[in-house]
Design a protein around this motif. Structure first.
Motif, PDB file in Angstrom:
ATOM      1  N   GLN A 135       0.818  -1.213   0.000  1.00  0.00           N
ATOM      2  CA  GLN A 135       0.000   0.000   0.000  1.00  0.00           C
ATOM      3  C   GLN A 135       0.854   1.266   0.000  1.00  0.00           C
ATOM      4  O   GLN A 135       0.366   2.331  -0.350  1.00  0.00           O
ATOM      5  N   ASP A 172      -9.261   7.191  -8.086  1.00  0.00           N
ATOM      6  CA  ASP A 172     -10.052   6.900  -6.890  1.00  0.00           C
ATOM      7  C   ASP A 172     -10.161   8.134  -6.006  1.00  0.00           C
ATOM      8  O   ASP A 172     -11.226   8.419  -5.442  1.00  0.00           O
ATOM      9  N   VAL A 189      -7.590   0.057 -12.243  1.00  0.00           N
ATOM     10  CA  VAL A 189      -6.451  -0.849 -12.316  1.00  0.00           C
ATOM     11  C   VAL A 189      -6.741  -2.012 -13.262  1.00  0.00           C
ATOM     12  O   VAL A 189      -5.892  -2.406 -14.069  1.00  0.00           O
ATOM     13  N   MET A 190      -7.930  -2.538 -13.189  1.00  0.00           N
ATOM     14  CA  MET A 190      -8.294  -3.675 -14.034  1.00  0.00           C
ATOM     15  C   MET A 190      -8.203  -3.306 -15.521  1.00  0.00           C
ATOM     16  O   MET A 190      -7.645  -4.040 -16.336  1.00  0.00           O
ATOM     17  N   TYR A 233     -10.772   2.670  -7.882  1.00  0.00           N
ATOM     18  CA  TYR A 233      -9.387   2.192  -7.959  1.00  0.00           C
ATOM     19  C   TYR A 233      -9.318   0.830  -8.629  1.00  0.00           C
ATOM     20  O   TYR A 233      -8.538   0.631  -9.569  1.00  0.00           O
ATOM     21  N   PHE A 234     -10.117  -0.099  -8.177  1.00  0.00           N
ATOM     22  CA  PHE A 234     -10.054  -1.458  -8.704  1.00  0.00           C
ATOM     23  C   PHE A 234     -10.482  -1.535 -10.170  1.00  0.00           C
ATOM     24  O   PHE A 234      -9.897  -2.268 -10.957  1.00  0.00           O
ATOM     25  N   ASN A 269      -7.338   0.864   1.215  1.00  0.00           N
ATOM     26  CA  ASN A 269      -6.965  -0.215   0.303  1.00  0.00           C
ATOM     27  C   ASN A 269      -7.496  -0.003  -1.112  1.00  0.00           C
ATOM     28  O   ASN A 269      -7.320  -0.851  -1.973  1.00  0.00           O
ATOM     29  N   GLY A 270      -8.126   1.149  -1.329  1.00  0.00           N
ATOM     30  CA  GLY A 270      -8.649   1.441  -2.656  1.00  0.00           C
ATOM     31  C   GLY A 270     -10.129   1.144  -2.752  1.00  0.00           C
ATOM     32  O   GLY A 270     -10.588   0.100  -2.293  1.00  0.00           O
ATOM     33  N   GLY A 326      -4.699   4.508 -10.852  1.00  0.00           N
ATOM     34  CA  GLY A 326      -5.875   4.050 -10.123  1.00  0.00           C
ATOM     35  C   GLY A 326      -6.101   4.840  -8.848  1.00  0.00           C
ATOM     36  O   GLY A 326      -7.244   5.192  -8.517  1.00  0.00           O
ATOM     37  N   ARG A 352      -1.535   1.218 -11.083  1.00  0.00           N
ATOM     38  CA  ARG A 352      -1.959   1.451  -9.699  1.00  0.00           C
ATOM     39  C   ARG A 352      -1.808   2.909  -9.285  1.00  0.00           C
ATOM     40  O   ARG A 352      -2.612   3.416  -8.488  1.00  0.00           O
TER      41      ARG A 352
END
Length: 297
Positions: free
Chosen positions: A31, A176, A194-195, A190-191, A185-186, A172, A169
């Motif tokens: 992190q 976010d 990133v994806m 964010y997720f 943790n996002g 991301g 990231r």
């Protein structure tokens, strides 16, 4: 096919387990910025490095290659003697020499270093090429080894993987934050970012890696011309056109075979090998005997 899938899964599982252990031992927190860079480097280079170290073992197991330890006939003796002579000329340690069952005209070189390599030819090559042409193909593969292409390709892929992981990231986290995410943790933004960026940046990284892969094929062709003769190398590539684009090699080894695929349009950006005619034309532009053409650059 089942054997190849099993080896692929086992290799990737080993990478994940090893990297997880290393991160736990080092107490790395992904992190933080520093932790992210460490994790990205471990994952970016880890898989490529382990694959490189296992490359000869994987190639032998997936192709069923027979390593010539004691030549059983005159043809095998010629193969070993030719590779030995070329290796001495290229300034590298004698690679292992092998034959694998494959109907197409093909050959490959792999291994963790210039002095710990494997050069293998298909039974299709032995049936369809004369010795001058086979000598040129062997020179091409020995040149791959002498140029350190296996290691260089691993480093290029590792650097690209690391950049993909970090950039995806970092962007991301920015997205976010812009969307108001406050989860350490996002959040969802964010997720999702990133994806998507893992795929987009990964695609761009593949284009760059394949560009380098095509460059090293031109360089290996020039090395083969130096070791065996330009005309022999041209004749070998012309003969290769009979089965160019056909391969029974596993995916892990295909990039190091002399035979590449055939593609048009944007798909050419993802090819490991240049079009065959471009390779032949590049050789024709070389002087017949040019002392400036070196195997190692």
């Amino acid at each position: 096919m089942l054997k190849r899938i099993t080896l692929f899964l086992a290799t990737n599982l080993a990478v994940l387990v090893l990297l997880s252990i290393v991160m736990r031992v080092l107490g790395v927190n992904p992190q933080t910025s520093g932790g992210l860079l460490v994790v990205a480097t471990l994952f970016g280079f880890g898989g490529s490095f382990i694959s490189l170290m296992m490359s000869k073992w994987i190639a032998k197991r997936t192709t069923g290659a027979y390593v010539i330890e004691q030549p059983r006939n005159e043809s095998e003796r010629w193969l070993v003697d030719t590779v030995r002579r070329q290796a001495e000329a290229a300034g590298i340690r004698m690679p292992e020499v092998a034959i694998y069952e494959g109907p197409e005209i093909n050959a490959f070189a792999t291994g963790p270093s210039r002095n710990d390599a494997l050069v293998a030819v298909s039974t299709g090559l032995l049936r369809n090429m004369d010795r001058d042409e086979a000598e040129a193909v062997l020179g091409h593969e020995v040149s791959h080894v002498a140029n350190g292409d296996m290691v260089t390709m691993m480093l290029v892929q590792g650097v690209l993987n690391t950049f993909v992981i970090v950039l995806a990231r970092v962007v991301g986290r920015i997205v976010d934050g812009y969307l108001g995410g406050n989860n350490r943790n996002g959040g969802f933004g964010y997720f999702m970012t990133v994806m998507v960026l893992d795929m987009v940046f990964g695609l761009l990284a593949s284009v760059i890696a394949m560009c380098f892969s095509r460059y090293r094929e031109f360089r290996a062709d020039a090395g083969g011309a130096r070791l065996a003769g330009r005309d022999k190398m041209i004749s070998a590539l012309e003969k290769l056109s009979r089965t160019y684009g056909e391969t029974t090699l596993p995916k892990q080894v295909q990039a190091f075979g002399i035979s590449g695929g055939v593609a048009h349009g944007l798909r050419r950006l993802f090819m490991t090998h240049p079009p065959l005619q471009e390779r032949i034309e590049a050789l024709r532009r070389l002087p017949a005997a040019d002392p400036s053409v070196r195997v190692v650059t």
